[in-house]
Design a protein around this motif. Structure first.
Motif, PDB file in Angstrom:
ATOM      1  N   GLN A 113      -5.821  25.231 -26.728  1.00 41.77           N
ATOM      2  CA  GLN A 113      -5.215  24.716 -25.494  1.00 41.77           C
ATOM      3  C   GLN A 113      -6.157  24.856 -24.302  1.00 41.77           C
ATOM      4  O   GLN A 113      -6.999  25.758 -24.261  1.00 41.77           O
ATOM      5  N   ASN A 115      -6.550  24.241 -19.741  1.00 43.01           N
ATOM      6  CA  ASN A 115      -5.804  24.243 -18.475  1.00 43.01           C
ATOM      7  C   ASN A 115      -6.580  23.526 -17.373  1.00 43.01           C
ATOM      8  O   ASN A 115      -6.521  23.908 -16.206  1.00 43.01           O
ATOM      9  N   ARG A 143      -2.305  25.487 -22.020  1.00 47.84           N
ATOM     10  CA  ARG A 143      -1.055  25.087 -22.682  1.00 47.84           C
ATOM     11  C   ARG A 143      -1.093  23.621 -23.072  1.00 47.84           C
ATOM     12  O   ARG A 143      -1.893  22.837 -22.556  1.00 47.84           O
ATOM     13  N   GLY A 160       5.750  24.440 -21.827  1.00 47.23           N
ATOM     14  CA  GLY A 160       4.640  24.216 -22.733  1.00 47.23           C
ATOM     15  C   GLY A 160       4.381  25.401 -23.641  1.00 47.23           C
ATOM     16  O   GLY A 160       4.980  26.472 -23.514  1.00 47.23           O
ATOM     17  N   TYR A 161       3.477  25.186 -24.582  1.00 49.17           N
ATOM     18  CA  TYR A 161       3.074  26.219 -25.545  1.00 49.17           C
ATOM     19  C   TYR A 161       1.594  26.502 -25.323  1.00 49.17           C
ATOM     20  O   TYR A 161       0.780  25.586 -25.222  1.00 49.17           O
ATOM     21  N   GLY A 162       1.245  27.791 -25.201  1.00 59.21           N
ATOM     22  CA  GLY A 162      -0.151  28.127 -24.956  1.00 59.21           C
ATOM     23  C   GLY A 162      -0.408  29.599 -25.143  1.00 59.21           C
ATOM     24  O   GLY A 162       0.369  30.299 -25.792  1.00 59.21           O
ATOM     25  N   TRP A 189      -0.032  33.837 -28.159  1.00 63.90           N
ATOM     26  CA  TRP A 189       0.458  32.473 -27.992  1.00 63.90           C
ATOM     27  C   TRP A 189       1.970  32.505 -27.844  1.00 63.90           C
ATOM     28  O   TRP A 189       2.631  33.414 -28.346  1.00 63.90           O
ATOM     29  N   TRP A 191       5.712  30.362 -25.845  1.00 61.55           N
ATOM     30  CA  TRP A 191       6.364  29.341 -25.030  1.00 61.55           C
ATOM     31  C   TRP A 191       6.615  29.881 -23.625  1.00 61.55           C
ATOM     32  O   TRP A 191       6.850  31.075 -23.447  1.00 61.55           O
ATOM     33  N   ASN A 192       6.604  29.021 -22.632  1.00 61.86           N
ATOM     34  CA  ASN A 192       6.868  29.464 -21.263  1.00 61.86           C
ATOM     35  C   ASN A 192       7.847  28.528 -20.563  1.00 61.86           C
ATOM     36  O   ASN A 192       8.063  27.387 -21.005  1.00 61.86           O
ATOM     37  N   ALA A 219       8.678  24.120 -25.424  1.00 67.67           N
ATOM     38  CA  ALA A 219       7.612  23.123 -25.467  1.00 67.67           C
ATOM     39  C   ALA A 219       8.146  21.883 -26.179  1.00 67.67           C
ATOM     40  O   ALA A 219       9.222  21.916 -26.789  1.00 67.67           O
TER      41      ALA A 219
END
Length: 411
Positions: A113, A115, A143, A160-162, A189, A191-192, A219
């Motif tokens: 990922q 940014n 992410r 997102g996933y990161g 890693w 999810w947020n 995500a």
């Protein structure tokens, strides 16, 4: 509602185009099949960038220095070279259109990922990449599979996933949920549900303090904007897929959850959500809770809080990780995506364009469509064509080109 199917094997015979440019490479019949790409519409042109496809047993990112452009009036694809500070080839990036520019942020490349944020001008015909270096604030952590809203000339990113460093993960803060199977050497890693704002004018990042109960970190969800409110729907939350709807007031930064008062679509991820009026959005496709690729379409009214499933002829054409963009007269243009569960099969990438009519057309477009569809079979219309007013004649000629280039299905 009506649907138009643009077949990937179509051939083109139109000579005129508003997209003539020194950067043109070829005049292909259709963009390459792909999933995880980004797409926007500007001035009746659909711009498609990035994503990946399958070649044999390999997953291959699409070239980062080409932009595919589909003329929604003439039904014609072209591809252009993109000079400048190009991003790496990626999938899962978040794209949007703002002030005549296409912006992309995040995504996943060969190294994982990212940014970084990039943009290019959609209107000058040069399509030159520019990497945006922020001067104020801190960029979000790397992410992909995130979403965004555009409001007051700013881009607001969600979820997102990161990955984050161990020092940046606070177990007391539920804005980042660790994926237990994906941590290594102090890097986690997960999810947020973070909200980050990028201001292109001042090249600044900020993270507003939100209020209310925020959605669970996720995500591969979908988003849409109505006025000063941003909506998200569904997505993957840890090991499940949801169908919940949340709204963020972009003035007060207050979250609220919407409870539908009707039957709802099943939980899903990798679907799309597109605003089609001041209070209605259109949901299409995705991957269901039981990992089934979906082909259903739904309309949701944010005022009445009611879902309504839309019948259409593409039940045999499921799509996930596709793109959906709003065209003229509230059309929704769905492009690409996969018809398989890509984590298991990953061979069914598509390059079809599905155009959904979600609102009644104005009289001018109805007249143009009628003439363009019937002029070849009507001697009376052909003889009267030269006597049309210039604006109407130009519109009819372009629409005639579209119907020659497209395999039409109208319902």
């Amino acid at each position: 509602m009506k649907w138009i199917f643009v077949n990937k094997y179509q051939k083109f015979r139109c000579n005129q185009s508003v997209m003539d440019s020194a950067f043109e490479l070829v005049a292909p019949s259709s963009a390459r099949e792909r999933s995880g790409h980004t797409a926007v519409v500007e001035d009746n042109l659909l711009y498609v960038w990035g994503g990946y496809m399958s070649v044999g047993d390999d997953e291959v990112f699409l070239p980062n220095d080409e932009i595919w452009v589909y003329d929604l009036e003439q039904g014609q694809w072209k591809v252009f070279h993109m000079p400048g500070e190009a991003p790496p080839p990626m999938s899962g990036t978040c794209g949007c259109s703002l002030d005549g520019h296409m912006y992309i942020f995040g995504g996943c490349d060969d190294n994982g990922q990212t940014n970084q944020i990039y943009c290019f001008n959609l209107t000058d015909g040069k399509y030159t990449w520019r990497k945006r270096i922020h001067e104020v604030g801190s960029s979000p952590s790397p992410r992909d599979k995130l979403s965004c809203w555009v409001y007051k000339r700013r881009i607001i990113y969600f979820g997102g996933y990161g990955h984050k460093l161990l020092t940046d993960v606070d177990s007391r803060n539920r804005s980042f949920i660790v994926d237990e199977v994906s941590s290594v050497e102090g890097i986690f890693w997960g999810w947020n549900n973070e909200v980050h704002v990028f201001d292109p004018v001042h090249s600044s990042w900020s993270q507003p303090q939100t209020h209310g109960r925020a959605p669970a970190p996720r995500a591969a969800h979908a988003s849409a904007t109505f006025g000063h409110r941003g909506y998200i729907c569904g997505g993957r939350v840890m090991e499940t897929r949801t169908n919940d709807i949340h709204c963020l007031d972009l003035e007060s930064w207050t979250w609220s959850e919407i409870a539908p008062v009707s039957s709802s679509p099943v939980g899903r991820s990798w679907h799309t959500l597109t605003a089609v009026s001041d209070n209605t959005f259109f949901l299409f496709g995705g991957l269901s809770i039981d990992c089934k690729p979906m082909s259903d379409g739904w309309l949701f009214d944010v005022e009445t809080k009611k879902w309504r499933e839309v019948e259409h002829p593409f039940k045999t054409k499921p799509r996930l990780w596709h793109s959906a963009s709003q065209g003229t007269n509230s059309d929704v243009i769905v492009f690409g995506g996969s018809c398989d569960y890509i984590l298991l099969v990953d061979t069914g990438h598509c390059n079809d364009a599905l155009v959904f009519q979600t609102q009644p057309y104005p009289l001018f477009r109805i007249c143009v469509d009628y003439i363009a569809k019937n002029v070849r079979n009507s001697e009376v219309l052909r003889n009267q064509l030269p006597f049309l007013p210039p604006k109407l004649l130009t519109a009819v000629q372009r629409r005639m080109c579209f119907y020659r280039n497209s395999k039409k299905q109208t319902y």
